[in-house]
Scaffold this active site. Sequence first.
Site, PDB file in Angstrom:
ATOM      1  CB  ALA A 198      -0.923  -0.004   1.206  1.00 36.20           C
ATOM      2  CG  ASP A 213       0.227  -3.131   8.834  1.00 35.61           C
ATOM      3  OD1 ASP A 213       0.618  -1.952   8.926  1.00 35.61           O
ATOM      4  OD2 ASP A 213       0.271  -3.772   7.754  1.00 35.61           O
TER       5      ASP A 213
HETATM    6 ZN   LIG Z   1       2.409  -1.123   8.228  1.00 41.01          ZN
END
Ligand SMILES: [Zn+2]
Length: 418
Positions: free
Chosen positions: A168, A302
């Site tokens: 990402a 995360d």
């Molecule tokens: Zn991360």
Amino acid sequence: MVQRTHLTGARVVLPDGVVDNGRVTVEGTRITAAGPAAGPTAGPVAGSASDRPAPGHADAAPGHADAAPGGGERGLDLAGHWIVPGFVDLHVHGGGGASFSAGTPEEALTAIRTHRRHGTTTMLASTVTGDLDDLARQAAALSELVEQGELAGIHFEGPFISPHRCGAHQPSLLRAPDPADVRKLVDAARGTARMMTLAPELPGGLESVRLLADSGVLAAVGHTDSTYEATLEAIEAGTTVATHLFNAMPSLLHRAPGPVAALLEDERITVELINDGTHLHPAVLGLAFHRAGAARVAFITDAMGAAGMNDGRYPLGPMEVEVKDGVARISDGPTAGSIAGSTLTLDRAFRRAVTIDGLGVEETVRALSATPARVLGIADRVGSLEAGKDADLVVLDGDFQLRGVMRRGAWVVHPELR
Ligand SMILES: [Zn+2]
């Protein structure tokens, strides 16, 4: 006088085992005793609590600790519940609609408070790939929250990561880890940088790992296209953490073990695992957990801004993420469709571990608290229920649903008011 609170009747997870009908005593911001309700309580950590009444003092009337003790005493009967240490998250980008990448104290505090309500009493703030000057500004802003004790430090994830494994992260902003640039970010954090995720196979990678290790910053391998052999070199250079093992790195193949095998087999490495059911299949999570052992696994979230929120669109650094059914993916551009962090909170990671993954409560507690605290070098203060440590704890019911959170002696979520 300082308020003394006795939490009684619960199953308490101590460093050396579970005590049924245990008790945790909190005085001010600290734990002053943790152990069986009626027997002698656990001794104080060396050098701590020595100016307080001896542990066990309050046991003068065993079994009556929660029966309206006088003075500054208060009791709370938590029969049928678990008391575990507060969770420690090494890798989190945001929550509650807010992101650490915004670089403002307001957004950071929203993210912090969101995760605290889910049991995370200690966390690093993770950045995502951005322009170097932007990252330096974010680090300066976040460093103030570290100094105020709201955060345990800053984790830079990118921009020194592989374009082949950027996930990402914005591809146009990636760069090789030039040690001068690495130094610039570490310096911008004014002593609060605790970890940096980088791809060691890139030019300058090994030199940067050495620089981080020498500076007291954890060098983490991640978002990497490294081979097995190159990963061994990175470990020799001073790498100590594997950033979300398996995700954003080559797979484990029988003739090409890649970074996964190198990181799992080395006793010096702590591996991060995202236990949200999306990033890792439970069978793979179990294999990694049992190979490394709870002393070398840190469960992380995360998490990005959508953690603790509903489905919708959220920013992740310079990117936009769409969350559908709790799964976050980049919504457009060259990396569209990539999984973009998680919407996980560590209370859910706990519940999954014991109800779906088949892990034991004690090993789960260790991977959520003691191991990440040890990695951060703060295990003398947090990560376990012991006299002398910060009163950071989580109360779970019999189904492992979160019922209470205490941080530094203050209830964030009160078990009775919830
Ligand atoms: Zn991360």
